[in-house]
Design an enzyme around this catalytic site. Structure first.
Site, mmCIF file in Angstrom:
data_model
loop_
_atom_site.group_PDB
_atom_site.id
_atom_site.type_symbol
_atom_site.label_atom_id
_atom_site.label_comp_id
_atom_site.label_asym_id
_atom_site.label_seq_id
_atom_site.Cartn_x
_atom_site.Cartn_y
_atom_site.Cartn_z
ATOM 1 N N THR A 139 0.819 -1.223 0.000
ATOM 2 C CA THR A 139 0.000 0.000 0.000
ATOM 3 C C THR A 139 0.844 1.261 0.000
ATOM 4 O OG1 THR A 139 -1.796 -1.116 1.127
ATOM 5 C CG2 THR A 139 -1.749 1.264 1.349
ATOM 6 N N ASP B 204 1.682 -6.618 -4.586
ATOM 7 C CA ASP B 204 0.826 -6.628 -3.407
ATOM 8 C C ASP B 204 1.357 -7.817 -2.591
ATOM 9 O OD1 ASP B 204 -2.488 -5.970 -2.676
ATOM 10 O OD2 ASP B 204 -1.435 -7.618 -1.714
ATOM 11 N N CYS C 48 -4.430 -19.227 20.142
ATOM 12 C CA CYS C 48 -4.531 -18.013 20.976
ATOM 13 C C CYS C 48 -3.476 -17.006 20.552
ATOM 14 C CB CYS C 48 -4.296 -18.349 22.446
ATOM 15 S SG CYS C 48 -5.499 -19.480 23.118
ATOM 16 N N SER D 124 0.194 -9.978 -0.878
ATOM 17 C CA SER D 124 -0.549 -11.247 -0.938
ATOM 18 C C SER D 124 0.043 -12.152 -2.019
ATOM 19 C CB SER D 124 -2.024 -10.989 -1.231
ATOM 20 O OG SER D 124 -2.561 -10.231 -0.176
#
Ligand code: ASP
Length: 347
Positions: free
Chosen positions: A19, A63, A284, A65
């Protein structure tokens, strides 16, 4: 140029995409990365450091990803090639998979004695309220920081929203807030306010001061298998039976627990018998796996599942891919998974 002959601090910025350097397309409205090789023009404040700052732009920019091990290797080789010329390295990277890249790089570099700081932003650098400028400027300052002639942070780190974290302890926690990352099981290495306050006691220093070595092989025959109440034998079995599978990161409940169903334990035993390494980490955010604490994890321990203790999923999967990529026996892999290679696990 040898480091001794350099008068100015030198920093190499490697722009991989994300970004921070994206623009919005008029027709579709989507964001995609642009070349952004004019970083010093976009952020003229960097000139005030009076450092020698050079930028390398990855081709193509991504990007994050779309990141994968071959790009991790590309980045590592750029750093290796420029290692003696620069005092520190800043990698501009998309936030989505930044924690994976940081973890992977941490395992690839042995005897690192210079900072590799990954950063990016939630808003593109060309936008008025961008968080990219602060993230980049402070990352450069941290990458240049020295103490007693040596780099202050000889680690792969993520700097974001005023905090410096060990890369392989970091997780992306928010896709909208500027505080996109956190590190629950390990303290921040530095906090930037009026001053940058370093927590020296938490900074990782390689045990022996050998020469820099990089290991560039990863094995992608791995899977992250997240447990959920109701997971079926059919689904579990079909994953275990994937041809060529060598490693499973099992994301379990709480302190490392799974249902006590006989079929589940039998599936895991079958996997281990077939030479698949099974690593237990918790779903967790904080805490650690303690196999044998509950009845629901004792069978995993008995079956030969390895405890990932307090490792993040990002560190666990990249460490497994990394270890499977080296010429190691299964017993060696299990031994290394369970101990700290680069401060990614509390022993
Ligand atoms: N999708 C973007 C990326 O990871 C998100 C970002 O940079 O924040 O490249």
């Amino acid at each position: 140029m040898s480091p001794e002959k350099r008068e100015k601090t030198s920093i190499l910025i490697i722009y991989t995409g994300g970004t921070i350097g994206m623009v919005q397309h008029l027709e579709s409205g989507t964001l995609s990365p642009v070349k952004f090789d004019q970083i010093l023009k976009e952020v003229p404040e960097l000139n005030k450091f009076n450092y020698n700052i050079k930028t390398i732009v990855l081709n193509p920019v991504l990007d994050s990803s779309n990141m994968n091990p071959s790009v991790w290797v590309k980045i590592a080789l750029i750093i290796k090639k420029n290692y003696n010329t620069y005092d520190g390295f800043v990698i501009l990277h998309g936030t989505d998979t930044m924690a994976y890249t940081a973890s992977a790089l941490s395992f690839m570099f042995e005897n690192l004695d210079k900072p590799i700081i990954l950063t990016g932003s939630q808003l593109p650098i060309g936008t008025i309220r961008t968080d990219g400028k602060e993230n980049l400027i402070t990352s450069v300052e941290i990458a240049a920081a020295k103490q007693g002639g040596k780099s202050k942070i000889p680690e792969v780190c993520i700097y974001f929203d005023f905090k410096l974290y060990r890369g392989n302890r970091t997780v992306k926690r928010d896709s909208e807030q500027f505080s996109a990352f956190h590190s629950v099981n390990y303290p921040a290495l530095a906090v930037a306010g009026v001053d940058i306050r370093y927590s020296d006691e938490f900074i990782y220093h390689p045990e022996n001061n050998g020469i820099l070595k990089i290991n560039t092989r990863f094995d992608d025959n791995v899977v992250i298998l997240k447990m959920f109440p109701g997971i079926s034998e059919k689904v579990f079995n079909s994953i275990i039976d994937i041809p060529g599978l060598k490693g499973i990161v099992l994301e379990t409940f709480g302190s490392g627990n799974v249902p006590t169903s006989l079929w589940l334990i039998n599936c895991i035993k079958k996997a281990i018998k077939n030479g698949i390494v099974v690593l237990n980490i918790t779903q967790c955010e904080g805490g650690r796996v303690i196999m044998g604490q509950y009845e629901t994890s004792l069978e995993l321990l008995n079956a030969g599942v390895v405890s990932g203790k307090d490792m993040t999923a990002e560190a666990a999967i990249t460490k497994l891919m990394f270890l499977l990529g080296q010429s190691l026996s299964n017993n060696e892999i299990k031994m290394y998974l369970n101990k700290s290679l680069r401060g990614e696990i509390s022993e």
